[in-house]
Write a protein that holds these residues in place. Structure first.
Motif, PDB file in Angstrom:
ATOM      1  N   MET A   1       0.718  -0.941  -0.616  1.00  0.00           N
ATOM      2  CA  MET A   1      -0.157   0.494   0.322  1.00  0.00           C
ATOM      3  C   MET A   1       0.964   0.961   0.146  1.00  0.00           C
ATOM      4  O   MET A   1       2.039   1.140   0.474  1.00  0.00           O
ATOM      5  CB  MET A   1      -0.811  -0.135   0.845  1.00  0.00           C
ATOM      6  CG  MET A   1      -1.541   1.103   1.185  1.00  0.00           C
ATOM      7  SD  MET A   1      -2.964   1.815   0.297  1.00  0.00           S
ATOM      8  CE  MET A   1      -4.248   0.261   0.421  1.00  0.00           C
ATOM      9  N   ASN A   2       0.657   1.625  -0.969  1.00  0.00           N
ATOM     10  CA  ASN A   2       1.243   3.429  -0.766  1.00  0.00           C
ATOM     11  C   ASN A   2       1.122   3.979   0.695  1.00  0.00           C
ATOM     12  O   ASN A   2       0.445   4.013   1.327  1.00  0.00           O
ATOM     13  CB  ASN A   2       1.019   4.443  -2.080  1.00  0.00           C
ATOM     14  CG  ASN A   2       1.374   5.418  -2.125  1.00  0.00           C
ATOM     15  OD1 ASN A   2       2.387   5.489  -2.428  1.00  0.00           O
ATOM     16  ND2 ASN A   2       0.293   6.771  -2.210  1.00  0.00           N
ATOM     17  N   ILE A  22      -9.872  -3.488 -11.332  1.00  0.00           N
ATOM     18  CA  ILE A  22      -9.315  -1.992 -11.506  1.00  0.00           C
ATOM     19  C   ILE A  22      -9.869  -1.004 -10.496  1.00  0.00           C
ATOM     20  O   ILE A  22      -8.816  -0.334  -9.987  1.00  0.00           O
ATOM     21  CB  ILE A  22      -8.678  -2.218 -13.116  1.00  0.00           C
ATOM     22  CG1 ILE A  22      -7.654  -3.438 -13.161  1.00  0.00           C
ATOM     23  CG2 ILE A  22      -7.660  -1.032 -13.302  1.00  0.00           C
ATOM     24  CD1 ILE A  22      -7.412  -3.263 -14.859  1.00  0.00           C
ATOM     25  N   GLY A  23     -10.950  -1.158 -11.058  1.00  0.00           N
ATOM     26  CA  GLY A  23     -11.278   0.139 -10.333  1.00  0.00           C
ATOM     27  C   GLY A  23     -12.037   0.625  -8.840  1.00  0.00           C
ATOM     28  O   GLY A  23     -11.467   1.590  -8.490  1.00  0.00           O
ATOM     29  N   ALA A  24     -11.848  -0.940  -8.345  1.00  0.00           N
ATOM     30  CA  ALA A  24     -11.601  -0.560  -6.726  1.00  0.00           C
ATOM     31  C   ALA A  24     -10.758  -0.630  -6.518  1.00  0.00           C
ATOM     32  O   ALA A  24     -10.584   0.352  -5.565  1.00  0.00           O
ATOM     33  CB  ALA A  24     -12.156  -1.835  -6.227  1.00  0.00           C
ATOM     34  N   ALA A  25      -9.496  -0.752  -6.486  1.00  0.00           N
ATOM     35  CA  ALA A  25      -7.807  -1.078  -6.924  1.00  0.00           C
ATOM     36  C   ALA A  25      -7.303   0.767  -6.993  1.00  0.00           C
ATOM     37  O   ALA A  25      -7.488   1.284  -5.969  1.00  0.00           O
ATOM     38  CB  ALA A  25      -7.290  -1.153  -7.331  1.00  0.00           C
ATOM     39  N   VAL A  26      -8.404   1.471  -7.625  1.00  0.00           N
ATOM     40  CA  VAL A  26      -8.193   3.063  -8.000  1.00  0.00           C
ATOM     41  C   VAL A  26      -8.579   3.609  -6.967  1.00  0.00           C
ATOM     42  O   VAL A  26      -8.498   4.720  -6.399  1.00  0.00           O
ATOM     43  CB  VAL A  26      -8.780   2.942  -9.666  1.00  0.00           C
ATOM     44  CG1 VAL A  26      -8.233   4.630  -9.995  1.00  0.00           C
ATOM     45  CG2 VAL A  26      -8.018   2.773 -10.616  1.00  0.00           C
ATOM     46  N   PRO A 219      -3.974  -5.574  -9.536  1.00  0.00           N
ATOM     47  CA  PRO A 219      -4.628  -4.122  -9.986  1.00  0.00           C
ATOM     48  C   PRO A 219      -4.668  -3.176  -9.495  1.00  0.00           C
ATOM     49  O   PRO A 219      -4.196  -2.274  -9.815  1.00  0.00           O
ATOM     50  CB  PRO A 219      -6.761  -4.096  -8.963  1.00  0.00           C
ATOM     51  CG  PRO A 219      -6.771  -5.914  -9.288  1.00  0.00           C
ATOM     52  CD  PRO A 219      -5.297  -6.391  -8.906  1.00  0.00           C
ATOM     53  N   ALA A 220      -3.935  -3.454  -8.492  1.00  0.00           N
ATOM     54  CA  ALA A 220      -2.917  -2.584  -7.562  1.00  0.00           C
ATOM     55  C   ALA A 220      -1.733  -1.761  -8.430  1.00  0.00           C
ATOM     56  O   ALA A 220      -1.159  -0.343  -8.496  1.00  0.00           O
ATOM     57  CB  ALA A 220      -2.323  -3.068  -5.701  1.00  0.00           C
ATOM     58  N   ALA A 223      -3.196   0.933 -10.980  1.00  0.00           N
ATOM     59  CA  ALA A 223      -3.744   2.171  -9.462  1.00  0.00           C
ATOM     60  C   ALA A 223      -2.647   2.838  -9.326  1.00  0.00           C
ATOM     61  O   ALA A 223      -3.246   4.034  -9.435  1.00  0.00           O
ATOM     62  CB  ALA A 223      -4.583   1.145  -8.793  1.00  0.00           C
ATOM     63  N   ALA A 224      -1.513   2.413  -9.901  1.00  0.00           N
ATOM     64  CA  ALA A 224      -0.224   3.332  -8.919  1.00  0.00           C
ATOM     65  C   ALA A 224      -0.503   4.111 -10.516  1.00  0.00           C
ATOM     66  O   ALA A 224       0.473   5.288 -10.712  1.00  0.00           O
ATOM     67  CB  ALA A 224       0.924   2.055  -9.183  1.00  0.00           C
ATOM     68  N   THR A 225      -0.375   3.943 -11.586  1.00  0.00           N
ATOM     69  CA  THR A 225       0.161   4.871 -12.254  1.00  0.00           C
ATOM     70  C   THR A 225      -1.593   5.290 -12.477  1.00  0.00           C
ATOM     71  O   THR A 225      -0.889   6.387 -13.229  1.00  0.00           O
ATOM     72  CB  THR A 225       0.243   3.329 -13.774  1.00  0.00           C
ATOM     73  OG1 THR A 225       1.239   3.276 -13.973  1.00  0.00           O
ATOM     74  CG2 THR A 225      -0.141   4.651 -15.351  1.00  0.00           C
TER      75      THR A 225
END
Length: 250
Positions: A1-2, A22-26, A219-220, A223-225
């Motif tokens: 986690m960031n 992916i959406g939830a990870a974002v 997915p994370a 989301a990082a990008t």
């Protein structure tokens, strides 16, 4: 986690199609970086509520909005609701999509129309609605697909058509909105471990073999990008198509 909890502090984001994958990870990533985050969902009410609770547990405001991406009026209303509820809108991420599979010469016109409505018209509607609220530093990020650049399986013609259209939409948004300091970019994920495309699925070994890194993304990682593109760290990036695909297209 960031651990960066300030990069997006004070900003408000809307993810179209954010209740899972992916959406939830974002949603989780943008909240972890300080943004208030809203997202749309179609019928996953319980996961949506749980995701809002996760956002709020991090000290950010969260909001789930039921909206079918094929319904243009519902999308416009969702954008306006977020801007009203949060008092601003800084980031739009467009993730919802249909994934039709089958020979392109057997596609029914009804399936074509539904796919274009969700995969192409919805990004156009959401982006143009958001443009009325976004200000200097605003960011529109659309989720495409690696198969728009390299289609290795038959039966994906309609899906590829819809995702390729996003390249032109992104360039048009970037040019038309750039003078207002609003950026538009496109992310092409590669194989990503979600419930719709699990890394242990029946074709996963073959799919992994097409990537240079030999694995699926989490997915994370996608989301990082997206978080980077949403932030001021990417303030000179617009009109770009960025592959996060493990080398699928090399």
């Amino acid at each position: 986690m960031n651990t960066n909890t300030t990069r997006l502090a004070g900003r408000a984001a809307l993810i179209i199609g954010g209740s899972r994958g992916i959406g939830a990870a974002v949603v989780r990533r943008l909240a972890s970086e300080g943004a208030d985050v809203a997202f749309t969902y179609r019928d996953a009410a319980h996961p949506a509520a749980a995701l809002v609770a996760q956002v709020e547990s991090s000290g950010r405001r969260g909001l789930a909005i039921g909206a079918d991406s094929a319904d243009a009026d519902a999308l416009r209303a969702a954008v306006d609701t977020v801007a009203d509820r949060f008092g601003r809108l800084d980031v739009l991420v467009i993730n919802a999509a249909l994934y039709p599979v089958g020979p392109i010469d057997e596609v029914a016109l009804e399936e074509f129309d539904r796919t274009i409505a969700v995969n192409v018209r919805a990004p156009f509607v959401a982006a143009t609605a958001a443009a009325r609220h976004l200000g200097e530093g605003g960011s529109i990020i659309t989720i495409g697909s690696n198969v728009a650049e390299r289609t290795v399986f038959p039966g994906l013609g309609l899906y590829v058509l819809s995702k390729t259209a996003l390249i032109g939409l992104t360039k048009g948004l970037a040019r038309d909105l750039g003078g207002r300091g609003i950026r538009a970019n496109l992310v092409h994920p590669g194989p990503t471990d979600t419930d719709l495309n699990p890394a242990d699925g029946p074709y996963s070994d073959t799919i992994r073999g097409f990537t240079a890194l030999g694995r699926y993304a989490e997915p994370a990682e996608i989301a990082a990008t997206i978080a980077h593109l949403a932030s001021d760290d990417a303030r000179y990036v617009t009109g770009a198509t960025i592959a996060v695909d493990g080398g699928f297209t090399v």
